[in-house]
Scaffold this active site. Sequence first.
Site, PDB file in Angstrom:
ATOM      1  N   GLY A  28      10.076  34.191 -24.110  1.00  0.00           N
ATOM      2  CA  GLY A  28       9.220  35.365 -24.302  1.00  0.00           C
ATOM      3  C   GLY A  28       7.905  35.304 -23.545  1.00  0.00           C
ATOM      4  CE  LYS A  29       8.394  31.591 -18.686  1.00  0.00           C
ATOM      5  NZ  LYS A  29       9.729  31.576 -19.267  1.00  0.00           N
ATOM      6  CB  THR A  30       8.019  37.993 -18.820  1.00  0.00           C
ATOM      7  OG1 THR A  30       8.242  36.963 -17.853  1.00  0.00           O
ATOM      8  CG2 THR A  30       7.716  39.283 -18.084  1.00  0.00           C
ATOM      9  CD  GLU A  96       9.710  34.248 -13.455  1.00  0.00           C
ATOM     10  OE1 GLU A  96       9.734  32.984 -13.477  1.00  0.00           O
ATOM     11  OE2 GLU A  96      10.474  34.950 -14.143  1.00  0.00           O
ATOM     12  CB  CYS A 184      15.776  21.466 -29.701  1.00  0.00           C
ATOM     13  SG  CYS A 184      17.209  20.497 -30.229  1.00  0.00           S
TER      14      CYS A 184
HETATM   15 ZN   LIG Z   1      19.012  21.909 -30.738  1.00  0.00          ZN
END
Ligand SMILES: [Zn+2]
Length: 205
Positions: A28-30, A96, A184
């Site tokens: 969700g950076k952008t 970016e 993760c």
């Molecule tokens: Zn995981």
Amino acid sequence: MVVFSEDHIQETRRRGRIEVICGSMFSGKTEELIRRLKRAQFARLRVEIYKPAIDTRYSEADVVSHDSHAISSTPVDSSASILLFTSEVDVVGIDEAQFFDDGLVDVCNQLADSGVRVIVAGLDMDFRGRPFGPMPALCAIADEVSKVHAICVKCGELAAFSHRKVKNDRQVLLGETEEYEPLCRQCYRKAIWAEEENGRSDGYK
Ligand SMILES: [Zn+2]
């Protein structure tokens, strides 16, 4: 009595600063970059947005996030072009940022020193889990760093790693859900070990 939130004070006070939004793919950076830029536009600030010319996955002229909330931007082929194109603005957004040259660090400092609020979004790690392009240096010089997370597709924990599902050694491989998945740390390690056992050794050690 009118109480202004911290967010509001940042948007109306015209003082130079550098904000970095970093994280893995699908974090969700952008979207967060666009949210901040749109709020600045609502506050009637003059906003310019740049992205590296390399990223042509979507529209040429728009910063487009995965949920298609587009905001118009200028593709540039080097960080120096950002200074050439920028005049009379209050806020500069850069998307970016990991694909830019190391000169982006000086460019952001120069803009912030001249009173511009600079908001930079980018991948903090490449698919091998290594710091990506100018991002670590940008995090170091930033006034504020926000690390956003995706959700691990294997276990549902917060994900900080962008796992490349296809074999390809190039650091830059533009892609979407076909090529990458957010994992993760534990699930990323497991995936890399499994690939090494199967003769794929392009993950980090
Ligand atoms: Zn995981």
